[in-house]
Write a protein that holds these residues in place. Structure first.
Motif, PDB file in Angstrom:
ATOM      1  N   ARG A  69       0.825  -1.213   0.000  1.00  0.00           N
ATOM      2  CA  ARG A  69       0.000   0.000   0.000  1.00  0.00           C
ATOM      3  C   ARG A  69       0.855   1.257   0.000  1.00  0.00           C
ATOM      4  O   ARG A  69       0.539   2.231  -0.660  1.00  0.00           O
ATOM      5  CB  ARG A  69      -0.902  -0.022   1.232  1.00  0.00           C
ATOM      6  N   TYR A  70       1.946   1.228   0.757  1.00  0.00           N
ATOM      7  CA  TYR A  70       2.814   2.392   0.887  1.00  0.00           C
ATOM      8  C   TYR A  70       4.125   2.178   0.148  1.00  0.00           C
ATOM      9  O   TYR A  70       5.193   2.278   0.738  1.00  0.00           O
ATOM     10  CB  TYR A  70       3.114   2.688   2.357  1.00  0.00           C
ATOM     11  N   LYS A  71       4.037   1.869  -1.125  1.00  0.00           N
ATOM     12  CA  LYS A  71       5.273   1.738  -1.905  1.00  0.00           C
ATOM     13  C   LYS A  71       5.877   3.126  -2.001  1.00  0.00           C
ATOM     14  O   LYS A  71       5.409   3.966  -2.735  1.00  0.00           O
ATOM     15  CB  LYS A  71       4.994   1.178  -3.284  1.00  0.00           C
ATOM     16  N   GLY A  72       6.889   3.361  -1.230  1.00  0.00           N
ATOM     17  CA  GLY A  72       7.500   4.681  -1.203  1.00  0.00           C
ATOM     18  C   GLY A  72       8.978   4.563  -0.949  1.00  0.00           C
ATOM     19  O   GLY A  72       9.647   3.710  -1.509  1.00  0.00           O
ATOM     20  N   CYS A  73       9.438   5.410  -0.099  1.00  0.00           N
ATOM     21  CA  CYS A  73      10.873   5.489   0.145  1.00  0.00           C
ATOM     22  C   CYS A  73      11.397   4.461   1.133  1.00  0.00           C
ATOM     23  O   CYS A  73      12.586   4.254   1.200  1.00  0.00           O
ATOM     24  CB  CYS A  73      11.226   6.877   0.666  1.00  0.00           C
ATOM     25  N   ASN A  74      10.527   3.869   1.893  1.00  0.00           N
ATOM     26  CA  ASN A  74      11.022   2.931   2.901  1.00  0.00           C
ATOM     27  C   ASN A  74      11.660   1.712   2.264  1.00  0.00           C
ATOM     28  O   ASN A  74      11.130   1.138   1.322  1.00  0.00           O
ATOM     29  CB  ASN A  74       9.894   2.462   3.812  1.00  0.00           C
ATOM     30  N   LYS A  75      12.793   1.342   2.789  1.00  0.00           N
ATOM     31  CA  LYS A  75      13.441   0.089   2.443  1.00  0.00           C
ATOM     32  C   LYS A  75      13.396  -0.746   3.720  1.00  0.00           C
ATOM     33  O   LYS A  75      13.906  -0.333   4.752  1.00  0.00           O
ATOM     34  CB  LYS A  75      14.905   0.304   2.026  1.00  0.00           C
ATOM     35  N   VAL A  76      12.761  -1.902   3.647  1.00  0.00           N
ATOM     36  CA  VAL A  76      12.593  -2.744   4.831  1.00  0.00           C
ATOM     37  C   VAL A  76      13.435  -3.997   4.659  1.00  0.00           C
ATOM     38  O   VAL A  76      13.351  -4.675   3.633  1.00  0.00           O
ATOM     39  CB  VAL A  76      11.115  -3.112   5.058  1.00  0.00           C
ATOM     40  N   PHE A  77      14.258  -4.278   5.672  1.00  0.00           N
ATOM     41  CA  PHE A  77      15.105  -5.470   5.686  1.00  0.00           C
ATOM     42  C   PHE A  77      14.596  -6.398   6.781  1.00  0.00           C
ATOM     43  O   PHE A  77      14.568  -6.015   7.949  1.00  0.00           O
ATOM     44  CB  PHE A  77      16.567  -5.097   5.944  1.00  0.00           C
ATOM     45  N   PHE A  78      14.201  -7.590   6.386  1.00  0.00           N
ATOM     46  CA  PHE A  78      13.771  -8.608   7.336  1.00  0.00           C
ATOM     47  C   PHE A  78      14.967  -9.513   7.590  1.00  0.00           C
ATOM     48  O   PHE A  78      15.369 -10.273   6.707  1.00  0.00           O
ATOM     49  CB  PHE A  78      12.616  -9.439   6.761  1.00  0.00           C
ATOM     50  N   CYS A  79      15.542  -9.466   8.764  1.00  0.00           N
ATOM     51  CA  CYS A  79      16.691 -10.305   9.119  1.00  0.00           C
ATOM     52  C   CYS A  79      16.176 -11.501   9.909  1.00  0.00           C
ATOM     53  O   CYS A  79      15.474 -11.325  10.914  1.00  0.00           O
ATOM     54  CB  CYS A  79      17.694  -9.515   9.963  1.00  0.00           C
ATOM     55  N   CYS A  80      16.522 -12.702   9.447  1.00  0.00           N
ATOM     56  CA  CYS A  80      16.007 -13.884  10.126  1.00  0.00           C
ATOM     57  C   CYS A  80      16.907 -15.083   9.893  1.00  0.00           C
ATOM     58  O   CYS A  80      17.771 -15.067   9.023  1.00  0.00           O
ATOM     59  CB  CYS A  80      14.595 -14.191   9.648  1.00  0.00           C
ATOM     60  N   SER A  81      16.686 -16.113  10.682  1.00  0.00           N
ATOM     61  CA  SER A  81      17.409 -17.370  10.542  1.00  0.00           C
ATOM     62  C   SER A  81      16.644 -18.365   9.691  1.00  0.00           C
ATOM     63  O   SER A  81      17.231 -19.226   9.050  1.00  0.00           O
ATOM     64  CB  SER A  81      17.660 -17.994  11.915  1.00  0.00           C
ATOM     65  N   ASP A  82      15.316 -18.261   9.691  1.00  0.00           N
ATOM     66  CA  ASP A  82      14.469 -19.217   8.969  1.00  0.00           C
ATOM     67  C   ASP A  82      13.585 -18.465   7.987  1.00  0.00           C
ATOM     68  O   ASP A  82      12.536 -17.945   8.353  1.00  0.00           O
ATOM     69  CB  ASP A  82      13.630 -20.009   9.964  1.00  0.00           C
ATOM     70  N   ILE A  83      13.998 -18.414   6.730  1.00  0.00           N
ATOM     71  CA  ILE A  83      13.290 -17.655   5.703  1.00  0.00           C
ATOM     72  C   ILE A  83      11.906 -18.225   5.412  1.00  0.00           C
ATOM     73  O   ILE A  83      11.015 -17.515   4.961  1.00  0.00           O
ATOM     74  CB  ILE A  83      14.137 -17.553   4.407  1.00  0.00           C
ATOM     75  N   LEU A  86       8.743 -16.399   6.437  1.00  0.00           N
ATOM     76  CA  LEU A  86       8.379 -15.143   5.790  1.00  0.00           C
ATOM     77  C   LEU A  86       7.890 -15.361   4.357  1.00  0.00           C
ATOM     78  O   LEU A  86       8.132 -14.535   3.478  1.00  0.00           O
ATOM     79  CB  LEU A  86       9.583 -14.194   5.794  1.00  0.00           C
ATOM     80  N   LEU A  87       7.183 -16.444   4.108  1.00  0.00           N
ATOM     81  CA  LEU A  87       6.743 -16.776   2.751  1.00  0.00           C
ATOM     82  C   LEU A  87       5.957 -15.667   2.062  1.00  0.00           C
ATOM     83  O   LEU A  87       6.174 -15.412   0.878  1.00  0.00           O
ATOM     84  CB  LEU A  87       5.955 -18.082   2.754  1.00  0.00           C
ATOM     85  N   PRO A  88       5.027 -14.972   2.723  1.00  0.00           N
ATOM     86  CA  PRO A  88       4.317 -13.894   2.023  1.00  0.00           C
ATOM     87  C   PRO A  88       5.247 -12.777   1.529  1.00  0.00           C
ATOM     88  O   PRO A  88       4.995 -12.167   0.509  1.00  0.00           O
ATOM     89  CB  PRO A  88       3.345 -13.350   3.075  1.00  0.00           C
ATOM     90  N   VAL A  89       6.312 -12.538   2.229  1.00  0.00           N
ATOM     91  CA  VAL A  89       7.261 -11.502   1.828  1.00  0.00           C
ATOM     92  C   VAL A  89       8.179 -12.032   0.729  1.00  0.00           C
ATOM     93  O   VAL A  89       8.580 -11.300  -0.172  1.00  0.00           O
ATOM     94  CB  VAL A  89       8.098 -11.017   3.038  1.00  0.00           C
ATOM     95  N   ASN A  90       8.506 -13.312   0.775  1.00  0.00           N
ATOM     96  CA  ASN A  90       9.430 -13.925  -0.190  1.00  0.00           C
ATOM     97  C   ASN A  90       9.046 -13.648  -1.632  1.00  0.00           C
ATOM     98  O   ASN A  90       9.898 -13.358  -2.463  1.00  0.00           O
ATOM     99  CB  ASN A  90       9.482 -15.445  -0.003  1.00  0.00           C
ATOM    100  N   SER A  91       7.773 -13.779  -1.940  1.00  0.00           N
ATOM    101  CA  SER A  91       7.346 -13.672  -3.328  1.00  0.00           C
ATOM    102  C   SER A  91       7.372 -12.241  -3.853  1.00  0.00           C
ATOM    103  O   SER A  91       7.359 -12.025  -5.054  1.00  0.00           O
ATOM    104  CB  SER A  91       5.944 -14.262  -3.472  1.00  0.00           C
ATOM    105  N   LEU A  92       7.396 -11.261  -2.976  1.00  0.00           N
ATOM    106  CA  LEU A  92       7.306  -9.865  -3.404  1.00  0.00           C
ATOM    107  C   LEU A  92       8.630  -9.132  -3.446  1.00  0.00           C
ATOM    108  O   LEU A  92       8.743  -8.114  -4.126  1.00  0.00           O
ATOM    109  CB  LEU A  92       6.372  -9.102  -2.452  1.00  0.00           C
ATOM    110  N   VAL A  96      18.096 -11.930   0.035  1.00  0.00           N
ATOM    111  CA  VAL A  96      19.547 -12.000   0.072  1.00  0.00           C
ATOM    112  C   VAL A  96      19.905 -12.939   1.214  1.00  0.00           C
ATOM    113  O   VAL A  96      19.576 -12.671   2.362  1.00  0.00           O
ATOM    114  CB  VAL A  96      20.187 -10.612   0.312  1.00  0.00           C
ATOM    115  N   GLN A  97      20.536 -14.039   0.871  1.00  0.00           N
ATOM    116  CA  GLN A  97      20.906 -15.012   1.889  1.00  0.00           C
ATOM    117  C   GLN A  97      22.390 -14.866   2.186  1.00  0.00           C
ATOM    118  O   GLN A  97      23.220 -14.923   1.287  1.00  0.00           O
ATOM    119  CB  GLN A  97      20.604 -16.420   1.405  1.00  0.00           C
ATOM    120  N   LEU A  98      22.693 -14.639   3.427  1.00  0.00           N
ATOM    121  CA  LEU A  98      24.078 -14.535   3.864  1.00  0.00           C
ATOM    122  C   LEU A  98      24.477 -15.857   4.499  1.00  0.00           C
ATOM    123  O   LEU A  98      23.896 -16.276   5.498  1.00  0.00           O
ATOM    124  CB  LEU A  98      24.236 -13.396   4.868  1.00  0.00           C
ATOM    125  N   LEU A  99      25.434 -16.501   3.888  1.00  0.00           N
ATOM    126  CA  LEU A  99      25.894 -17.776   4.407  1.00  0.00           C
ATOM    127  C   LEU A  99      26.848 -17.554   5.571  1.00  0.00           C
ATOM    128  O   LEU A  99      27.516 -16.514   5.655  1.00  0.00           O
ATOM    129  CB  LEU A  99      26.575 -18.566   3.295  1.00  0.00           C
TER     130      LEU A  99
END
Length: 183
Positions: A69-83, A86-92, A96-99
């Motif tokens: 809804r608010y496609k704007g300037c915000n850049k959101v980083f979801f940091c997690c151990s188990d991707i 976050l399946l709903p976010v994955n498709s959109l 970036v996976q950091l090994l």
């Protein structure tokens, strides 16, 4: 942590208010009443969400909706151990996976830190610390610091001090294995 350009949020500290706080942060820079708002480097805000895999599925879906809804300037980083959480976010969004660092990389980092601090760290000791930390850079640095604090003249064959983490783990294992008054 907050600056004019970013905000870092550890979701495990929000105690049930995660969804509301994240939505407020997203909406803060993207008010619909400000149509003349220009997205540029100065107005762009980065939101870093640590432990994002702790979000409920409902919260992830709602946050995804708000981000769309608010496609704007915000850049959101979801940091997690188990991707997978976050399946709903994955498709959109871009993932970036950091090994985890390799053993050799951790030893190199320890040598770099030692050089910067003016500490003589034998390479074999750096490798020994590295091998004992299960590819955990933070633990390797903590072990290096604890070992150096215990004995500032580092030698290749000396014992590695681990700090508190592994001692607590060992204590917990002992208690679970032998549940007796003696233990």
């Amino acid at each position: 942590m907050v600056s004019t350009q970013h905000i870092e949020v550890n979701l495990s500290e929000l105690k049930g208010y995660e969804k509301h706080i994240i939505v407020e942060l997203i909406e803060e820079n993207n008010s619909e009443s400000d149509k003349a708002f220009q997205c540029n480097q100065e107005s762009c805000k980065i939101i870093i969400l640590y432990e994002a895999d702790k979000l409920s599925t409902d919260a992830v879906i709602y946050i995804t909706w708000v981000l769309e809804r608010y496609k704007g300037c915000n850049k959101v980083f979801f940091c997690c151990s188990d991707i997978s959480k976050l399946l709903p976010v994955n498709s959109l969004y871009t993932i970036v996976q950091l090994l985890e660092p390799s053993n050799g990389e951790i030893a190199e980092v320890l040598e770099f830190i030692a050089k910067q601090e003016g500490i003589q760290l034998p390479y074999q000791l750096a490798v020994k610390i590295d091998n004992g930390t299960k590819n955990n850079l933070r633990q390797a640095i903590r072990s290096f610091e604890a070992t150096w604090q215990f004995n500032s003249s580092l030698k290749e064959d000396q014992d590695i001090k681990t700090g508190w983490e592994y001692k607590i783990e060992k204590l917990a294992k002992n208690i679970i294995e032998e549940q007796s008054p003696k233990q």
